[in-house]
Design an enzyme around this catalytic site. Structure first.
Site, PDB file in Angstrom:
ATOM      1  N   TYR A 106       0.855  -1.321   0.056  1.00 28.95           N
ATOM      2  CA  TYR A 106       0.077  -0.063   0.207  1.00 28.95           C
ATOM      3  C   TYR A 106       0.870   1.357  -0.200  1.00 28.95           C
ATOM      4  O   TYR A 106       1.757   1.364   0.771  1.00 28.95           O
ATOM      5  CB  TYR A 106      -0.908   0.016   1.447  1.00 28.95           C
ATOM      6  CG  TYR A 106      -1.813   1.248   1.405  1.00 28.95           C
ATOM      7  CD1 TYR A 106      -3.045   1.131   0.957  1.00 28.95           C
ATOM      8  CD2 TYR A 106      -1.034   2.261   1.994  1.00 28.95           C
ATOM      9  CE1 TYR A 106      -3.790   2.628   1.065  1.00 28.95           C
ATOM     10  CE2 TYR A 106      -1.975   3.395   2.148  1.00 28.95           C
ATOM     11  CZ  TYR A 106      -3.252   3.540   1.788  1.00 28.95           C
ATOM     12  OH  TYR A 106      -4.004   4.404   1.932  1.00 28.95           O
ATOM     13  N   GLU A 156      -3.367   7.451  -3.847  1.00 32.10           N
ATOM     14  CA  GLU A 156      -3.547   6.124  -3.207  1.00 32.10           C
ATOM     15  C   GLU A 156      -3.442   5.134  -4.244  1.00 32.10           C
ATOM     16  O   GLU A 156      -3.949   4.929  -5.325  1.00 32.10           O
ATOM     17  CB  GLU A 156      -4.728   5.785  -2.489  1.00 32.10           C
ATOM     18  CG  GLU A 156      -4.554   4.603  -1.684  1.00 32.10           C
ATOM     19  CD  GLU A 156      -6.116   4.415  -0.937  1.00 32.10           C
ATOM     20  OE1 GLU A 156      -6.182   4.393   0.330  1.00 32.10           O
ATOM     21  OE2 GLU A 156      -7.173   3.833  -1.643  1.00 32.10           O
TER      22      GLU A 156
END
Ligand code: ADP
Ligand code: MG
Length: 391
Positions: A113, A201
């Site tokens: 991530y 993101e």
């Protein structure tokens, strides 16, 4: 403002960041050509079909499908294009899928991530990474917050080399992969700054079996107040993905946000809107929206506000709570009278006006033959409207 994954990936590509690429289509008739193009450009034999909607969690909801052949890809495009996709971010009503991305399937070794956003408490941008990629980051933050590694970025300095190296090391990357990650993180931050993003993101950021670092998914949100600097990004806006009443409200410079309760609220000023919602909750009700008609409210704004509130079938009663400072209450009263006469009003309306010319306003409302419920205080108004909403 939000954009789709395929648009975000286009921007990443422009900054030299490796992405899992694909072809996005809106029509079943384009499906075969899209599969062929992905096959030709990437030599792909296996595909991933991905719903393009402004919400995450598509994989779990059935909006991302691995396809081991051309035929399977075609089948999955048929399934996903036009489906109503429900994810933890769409609400129960889900979202109609109008676009799908046909991409090459990658052999994934690891999923990470990576994200950048503003940390308001620090007044700095923060770059976050986690080895727990592909999952809901909210869940990671709740159950194992130590697995999210952060680097705060000092304004003016940008993401420093040692910070990018720290982040790569935190993911356990070494050698060539670590080098790739450092370059990618710096490019990501450059993009975030230059395009006035509020969030970037990448979840997941993957290492492939071949050892390449690739952005498999991408989400970018922009600061609306800076959009005028980026007309090419403003053009990426997809109104199909936004609440129609919110789009309509924006046309009239009304601040409208749909919520899930039953009391429609027309208020002037964001602070008053917040406290109105609090007090509605306090007396046992639930707001259906947040509508701020702003400081310069007039007959037109009141009418438009009314129309937008009433377009929501969940609204069972309306509270108008206006404090007359610059705006005069008698003008608001006239707006209410006109609106009620013009619109087919089938729910009770409670009105509380305070401040400049409140007395004149009350008289106007009393003399008119429109049926409204008058309230004296804030609390009285809240109680009356919640009572009315409960029928
Ligand atoms: P969402 O976050 O909306 O669920 P993602 O794009 O992150 O959608 O996809 C969900 C998961 O599907 C990924 O974590 C990955 O495991 C898998 N996936 C997505 N795209 C590919 C691909 N091109 N090749 C292999 N697996 C993929
Ligand atoms: Mg994802």
């Amino acid at each position: 403002m939000k954009i789709h994954e395929y648009q975000a990936k286009g921007l990443l590509k422009g900054y030299g960041i490796p992405i899992q690429d694909g072809v996005t289509i809106e029509d079943l008739a384009q499906a075969e050509a899209a599969i062929d193009a992905v096959n030709k450009e990437h030599g792909a034999e296996q595909y991933v079909i991905k719903a393009q909607i402004h919400a995450g969690g598509r994989g779990k909801g059935g909006g991302v499908k691995f396809s081991s052949s051309r035929e399977a890809a075609l089948e999955n495009i048929k399934k996903i294009l036009g489906m109503t996709l429900v994810t933890h971010q769409t609400g129960a009503e889900g979202r109609l899928v109008k676009k799908v991305m046909v991409g090459e399937a990658l052999d994934i070794k690891q999923e990470f991530y990576a994200a950048i956003t503003l940390d308001r408490s620090k007044g700095m941008d923060v770059f976050m990474v986690s080895s727990e990629g592909g999952m809901e980051i909210e869940e990671v933050a709740r159950t194992s917050p130590e697995k999210i590694i952060r680097e705060a970025i000092v304004p003016g300095f940008g993401l420093r080399g040692f910070q990018a190296r720290n982040l790569a090391a935190a993911l356990g990357l070494e050698g060539q992969a670590a080098k790739q990650a450092v370059g990618m993180f710096q490019k990501l931050y450059k993009l975030y700054r230059e395009l006035d993003c509020s969030i970037v993101e990448i979840n997941p950021l993957v290492v492939t079996e071949q050892g390449n670092l690739v952005a498999l998914d991408a989400k970018i949100n922009f600061d609306d107040n800076a959009l005028f600097l980026h007309p090419e990004i403003a053009q990426m806006r997809d109104l199909d993905e936004e609440d129609p009443a919110e789009v309509e409200a924006a046309k009239y410079h009304l601040n409208y946000i749909k919520l899930d309760g039953t009391v429609g609220c027309m208020v002037n000023g964001a602070g008053l809107a917040m406290s109105t919602m609090d007090i509605i909750k306090q007396v046992g009700g639930s707001p259906a929206n947040f509508l701020d008609v702003g400081g310069g409210a007039n007959v037109e704004t009141v009418k438009n506000g009314f129309r937008i509130i009433l377009s929501d079938p969940n609204v069972k009663a309306v509270l108008i709570n206006i404090f007359g400072g610059i705006v005069r209450c008698d003008r608001i009263a006239n707006g209410i009278i006109e609106a009620v006469k013009e619109l087919d009003l089938n729910v009770p309306v409670v009105v509380r006006l305070a401040g400049t010319n409140a007395d004149v306003a009350k008289e106007l409302l009393a003399k008119s033959d429109v049926s409204i419920i008058s309230a004296d205080s804030f609390e009285d108004a809240a109680q009356k409207v919640v009572h009315a909403a409960k029928g």
